[in-house]
Design a protein around this motif. Structure first.
Motif, PDB file in Angstrom:
ATOM      1  N   TYR A 114       0.019   8.862 -14.935  1.00 52.88           N
ATOM      2  CA  TYR A 114       0.589   7.638 -14.381  1.00 52.88           C
ATOM      3  C   TYR A 114       0.667   7.781 -12.865  1.00 52.88           C
ATOM      4  O   TYR A 114       1.099   8.823 -12.351  1.00 52.88           O
ATOM      5  CB  TYR A 114       1.980   7.378 -14.968  1.00 52.88           C
ATOM      6  N   THR A 118      -1.965   0.689  -7.430  1.00 58.05           N
ATOM      7  CA  THR A 118      -2.490  -0.519  -8.067  1.00 58.05           C
ATOM      8  C   THR A 118      -3.827  -0.183  -8.712  1.00 58.05           C
ATOM      9  O   THR A 118      -4.500   0.773  -8.305  1.00 58.05           O
ATOM     10  CB  THR A 118      -2.710  -1.646  -7.043  1.00 58.05           C
ATOM     11  N   PRO A 202      -2.594  -1.642 -15.684  1.00 56.40           N
ATOM     12  CA  PRO A 202      -1.240  -1.783 -15.129  1.00 56.40           C
ATOM     13  C   PRO A 202      -0.213  -1.322 -16.154  1.00 56.40           C
ATOM     14  O   PRO A 202      -0.363  -1.560 -17.357  1.00 56.40           O
ATOM     15  CB  PRO A 202      -1.124  -3.295 -14.870  1.00 56.40           C
ATOM     16  N   HIS A 203       0.825  -0.654 -15.690  1.00 50.93           N
ATOM     17  CA  HIS A 203       1.896  -0.187 -16.564  1.00 50.93           C
ATOM     18  C   HIS A 203       3.205  -0.484 -15.837  1.00 50.93           C
ATOM     19  O   HIS A 203       3.739   0.364 -15.124  1.00 50.93           O
ATOM     20  CB  HIS A 203       1.739   1.316 -16.832  1.00 50.93           C
ATOM     21  N   GLY A 204       3.682  -1.721 -16.004  1.00 48.02           N
ATOM     22  CA  GLY A 204       4.820  -2.149 -15.189  1.00 48.02           C
ATOM     23  C   GLY A 204       4.375  -2.248 -13.739  1.00 48.02           C
ATOM     24  O   GLY A 204       3.383  -2.905 -13.419  1.00 48.02           O
ATOM     25  N   ASP A 205       5.071  -1.553 -12.860  1.00 48.95           N
ATOM     26  CA  ASP A 205       4.732  -1.559 -11.435  1.00 48.95           C
ATOM     27  C   ASP A 205       3.836  -0.394 -11.048  1.00 48.95           C
ATOM     28  O   ASP A 205       3.563  -0.184  -9.860  1.00 48.95           O
ATOM     29  CB  ASP A 205       6.007  -1.513 -10.585  1.00 48.95           C
ATOM     30  N   ARG A 208      -1.505   3.217 -15.390  1.00 55.01           N
ATOM     31  CA  ARG A 208      -1.838   4.247 -16.390  1.00 55.01           C
ATOM     32  C   ARG A 208      -3.343   4.490 -16.327  1.00 55.01           C
ATOM     33  O   ARG A 208      -4.136   3.587 -16.554  1.00 55.01           O
ATOM     34  CB  ARG A 208      -1.440   3.780 -17.787  1.00 55.01           C
TER      35      ARG A 208
END
Length: 256
Positions: A114, A118, A202-205, A208
């Motif tokens: 992680y 962006t 994207p993994h939240g903000d 991944r």
């Protein structure tokens, strides 16, 4: 880390991790064969392991394959074990490697990390010649990174020598890149090519990043790429999150 310890506290979940350590790339049905409980219960345990990032999954057609992800275990090792330098516990370092056989009986390596960045920046860090040179020790070079295009993994010593060559198979900026991987001597021998998939989501903000290196020649190749990818992706993460690669190139520091 709380999720990791919670996941490891259950005996059934530890058994599932043991099974994935013995043989990666198993389906739900295969994992259920030696667990005396319903598929629904096993699915719930796997969901906990996935939430803790201890299990990574890869889709193969209609099937969902499960792999052990060693990253959280490695973090536990670094924080609570390595600093005490207890040789009898060094066997845990084997959990850094998550590479087993896929459905073609050829070894596969899967790595999940992680990154506070962006998808666009991660994509550029994997495909831009100058950025890759900053953290990889090689420049990834292609004319346009479109399907069918050739790409090269060139040395940064000024010689222009490519240690890895291949062809772009899929290219969907900024979420997915697939390319073949071979030495220049093996370029015309397709049966000796391996294949690397970068899945950027994207993994939240945050992001991944899943790297899958499949169709490897043998277990020796698995060991080589497992150490290489771990070092390269740690350096990539540092560059994107701090603006600088790690103070030492990880692949130049001998393993203890």
């Amino acid at each position: 880390m709380d999720q990791v310890f919670k996941a490891l506290a259950d005996g059934t979940r530890r058994r599932l991790l043991d099974r994935l350590h013995e043989h990666g790339g198993q389906t739900l049905g295969e994992l259920c064969e030696h667990i005396d409980m319903t598929r629904q219960s096993v699915t719930q345990h796997l969901s906990v392991l996935e939430a803790a990032n201890l299990v990574a999954t890869v889709r193969r057609g209609r099937e969902k394959l499960h792999y052990l992800n060693p990253v959280p275990l490695h973090e536990i090792q670094e924080r609570w074990i390595d600093k005490f330098e207890r040789p009898r516990l060094r066997a845990l370092s084997a959990l850094k490697r998550r590479a087993e056989e896929d459905m073609t009986d050829k070894p596969t390596f899967v790595y999940v990390t992680y990154i506070a960045s962006t998808p666009e920046k991660v994509w550029d860090a994997l495909t831009d010649a100058e950025l890759t040179a900053a953290y990889w020790g090689h420049s990834n070079v292609s004319e346009d990174w479109r399907p069918g295009s050739r790409w090269e993994h060139r040395r940064t010593d000024g010689t222009g020598v490519a240690d890895v060559v291949g062809t772009v198979v899929e290219s969907e900026r900024p979420t997915r890149l697939v390319a073949t991987w071979a030495s220049p001597e093996e370029e015309g021998q397709e049966d000796k090519h391996s294949r690397v998939t970068y899945d950027i989501r994207p993994h939240g903000d945050i992001v991944r990043l899943t790297v899958t290196h499949e169709d490897l020649a043998d277990e020796t190749a698995v060991k080589q790429v497992s150490l290489g990818w771990s070092a390269v992706l740690a350096n990539l993460k540092s560059l994107l999150e701090t603006g600088k690669p790690l103070p030492q190139e990880p692949w130049l520091v001998p393993e203890h």
